[in-house]
Design an enzyme around this catalytic site. Structure first.
Site, PDB file in Angstrom:
ATOM      1  N   ILE A   1       0.907  -1.096   0.066  1.00  0.00           N
ATOM      2  CA  ILE A   1       0.036   0.118  -0.124  1.00  0.00           C
ATOM      3  C   ILE A   1       0.971   1.145   0.107  1.00  0.00           C
ATOM      4  CG2 ILE A   1      -1.964   1.099   1.040  1.00  0.00           C
ATOM      5  CD1 ILE A   1      -2.391  -1.821   0.075  1.00  0.00           C
ATOM      6  N   GLU A   2       2.002   1.236   0.835  1.00  0.00           N
ATOM      7  CA  GLU A   2       2.794   2.454   0.930  1.00  0.00           C
ATOM      8  C   GLU A   2       3.475   2.712  -0.337  1.00  0.00           C
ATOM      9  OE1 GLU A   2       3.120   4.712   3.112  1.00  0.00           O
ATOM     10  OE2 GLU A   2       1.719   4.112   4.800  1.00  0.00           O
ATOM     11  N   SER A   3       4.303   1.614  -1.063  1.00  0.00           N
ATOM     12  CA  SER A   3       5.227   2.122  -1.684  1.00  0.00           C
ATOM     13  C   SER A   3       5.371   0.894  -3.054  1.00  0.00           C
ATOM     14  CB  SER A   3       6.485   1.939  -1.201  1.00  0.00           C
ATOM     15  OG  SER A   3       7.060   0.641  -0.756  1.00  0.00           O
TER      16      SER A   3
END
Length: 535
Positions: free
Chosen positions: A132-134
């Site tokens: 989700i983040e990166s």
């Protein structure tokens, strides 16, 4: 005879009564060998009621078939339901190529993350958070300057001991950033007692989540993740993770195909005892330079300093290859680059000349923007000569920084001397040194100019131009005629100070070109190499 038989029976009954303890006041008999003393209730008996059996999670005898199976076994977070989750499920399921790229990229890191989560007894769903983040890209940088696969902001990274200097950025480091992220998530869970709120705080900040909870409490509203008022990005944050979790839990239901990731460590750590070029490290390990950088993304210079980065990561089977080749290497220095601390503020051209490299190369390797002076105390990456035997010291490796100040560009100008004008009066009028005026005009410092004499001075025209941007001041006008461009000359005050590695620029005083209302400035076009934009 009958009397004797009756007496024997009575004695037997008496002894039997004593042995069975029919007397409630008699003390309990001592335990016999191999037995325990009987227990007697002291109060009324209570009826037997049904109870609920509790136990820890069942340990499966068969080991996980792959990392996906291992992650599924560690799911502990409550599921989130709703339209947003279904929307994100559809979004991911309709992009199989994107899922394939993300999951293949995670192959290098996910074993280590799951190991850390299990060691801390944390939900293994959190191993999916970098998707989700990166998208599991350790080189990712957001528009807000968050970096790494866990997307740490500079200040938060500093709070969790992620070093950020000109040699490395631990927000990108696989081991350090994972340690910091799990520390932070544990802290947030202890604050809110709920994993969904902890994740919201990871994205939005614990202060923002705390204020949103307090607002709902004052209004008498529930304080769950779904009930809080939050930005759209945070509102979608947990649904995204839930959607990825659902796809991992049952990929067939979404027509998704997850690549096989073996339940085996991808990398191992290797101790670094000498400063080492990145290219040479990859060569000694027999891996592609891209794969080496993927495992060691914190090193963003062409050299790794052993004092600051004592360990590197290498693919499991290549670690022994590296150690064997490192010991046998005899083709020259391990590092062709070293660090140099600039003794005084100087131009890039001067620094390049002193370090024995071209100005273009020095700018490129050290990311020096155009028209900037390198401030004293800055650390530069420069070529390492064969005479240099010592590696870079730990203090420099840990605290190296690079600071700049604008290079004030001066122009050669001529002004008419008035009555009683001298070198000193001209120097005072234009805020330059007496020695410089004397040198520019090839006269002595106490020289007096005849009236109408053309005096040469070099004036900082960039400072006057800068004053008109965002300050409300108009550029000074004068009858100064520019003849040719020249760098150097008189001493001027810097307009601003710019510091690299996430520092803020601070505005300073602007030195204005003194001129009368009748003077006119004619500016020449200034050139310069445009700086490369970095994300």
């Amino acid at each position: 005879m009958k009397f004797l038989i009756a007496a024997c029976l009575a004695g037997t009954l008496l002894l039997a009564g004593c042995a069975t303890g029919t007397n409630p006041n008699a003390p309990a008999p001592a335990a016999s060998t191999g037995g325990a003393a009987p227990l007697y209730p002291n109060g009324p008996l209570t009826p037997i009621t049904s109870g609920r059996a509790t136990s820890q999670s069942v340990v499966q005898l068969a080991p996980p078939t792959d990392m996906w199976d291992r992650i599924r076994r560690g799911f502990k977070m409550p599921n989130l339901e709703g339209d947003l989750v279904r929307d994100r499920e559809q979004w991911y399921a309709s992009r199989p190529d994107y899922i394939q790229r993300m999951t293949e990229r995670s192959n290098k890191y996910i074993f280590h993350i799951v190991e850390e989560l299990e060691r801390r007894n944390m939900p293994t769903e959190l191993a999916l958070l970098p998707y989700i983040e990166s998208a599991f890209n350790p080189q990712a940088v957001s528009s807000a300057r968050a970096a790494g696969m866990w997307q740490f902001m500079p200040a938060t990274g500093t709070d969790y001991d992620l070093k950020q200097n000109i040699f490395r950025d631990d927000r990108r480091d696989v081991l350090q950033s994972t340690r910091a992220a799990l520390d932070y998530l544990q802290k947030l869970y202890n604050m809110f007692g709920d994993w969904q709120l902890a994740l919201a705080a990871y994205n939005w900040g614990e202060g923002s989540v705390s204020r949103a909870i307090a607002k709902n409490q004052r209004a008498g509203l529930p304080t769950t993740y779904s009930d809080l008022t939050m930005p759209a990005e945070t509102r979608l944050y947990v649904p995204k993770l839930q959607a990825v979790k659902n796809i991992v839990a049952n990929p067939q239901a979404f027509n998704a195909e997850l690549p096989v990731i073996a339940n085996h460590p991808y990398f191992q750590t290797v101790t670094l005892t000498r400063d080492l070029d990145v290219a040479l490290a990859a060569k000694l390990a027999d891996v592609r330079i891209e794969d080496f950088r993927a495992l060691n993304p914190a090193a963003h210079k062409p050299v790794i300093l052993a004092a600051g980065t004592p360990q590197i990561l290498l693919p499991w089977d290549n670690a022994a290859v590296f150690e064997r080749n490192f010991e046998a290497y005899s083709q020259g220095q391990y590092a062709s680059w070293t660090a140099w601390t600039v003794p005084s503020t100087m131009t890039v051209a001067d620094a390049a000349q002193r370090s024995g490299m071209s100005e273009v190369d020095l700018r490129a390797i050290n990311n020096v923007p155009p028209r900037m002076l390198i401030k004293a105390g800055s650390t530069l990456i420069v070529p390492r000569s064969a005479k240099v035997q010592e590696d870079v010291a730990a203090l420099v490796a840990d605290t190296g920084h690079l600071s700049f100040q604008p290079e004030i560009v001066t122009r050669r100008t001529t002004v008419k001397a008035g009555r009683n004008d001298s070198v000193a009066s001209i120097a005072r009028r234009y805020s330059v040194s007496t020695a410089n005026v004397a040198e520019w005009n090839d006269v002595k410092p106490n020289h007096a100019f005849p009236r109408g004499f053309s005096v040469v001075v070099y004036l900082p025209v960039r400072a006057a131009h800068t004053a008109s941007v965002g300050t409300g001041e108009a550029p000074a006008r004068g009858r100064v005629q520019i003849v040719t461009a020249h760098r150097g000359g008189g001493t001027t005050k810097p307009v601003a100070v710019v510091t690299s590695a996430g520092g803020r620029s601070r505005e300073g005083k602007v030195s204005k070109t003194p001129a009368s209302s009748k003077q006119q400035v004619v500016r020449e076009k200034r050139g310069g190499t445009p700086s490369k934009k970095k994300r």
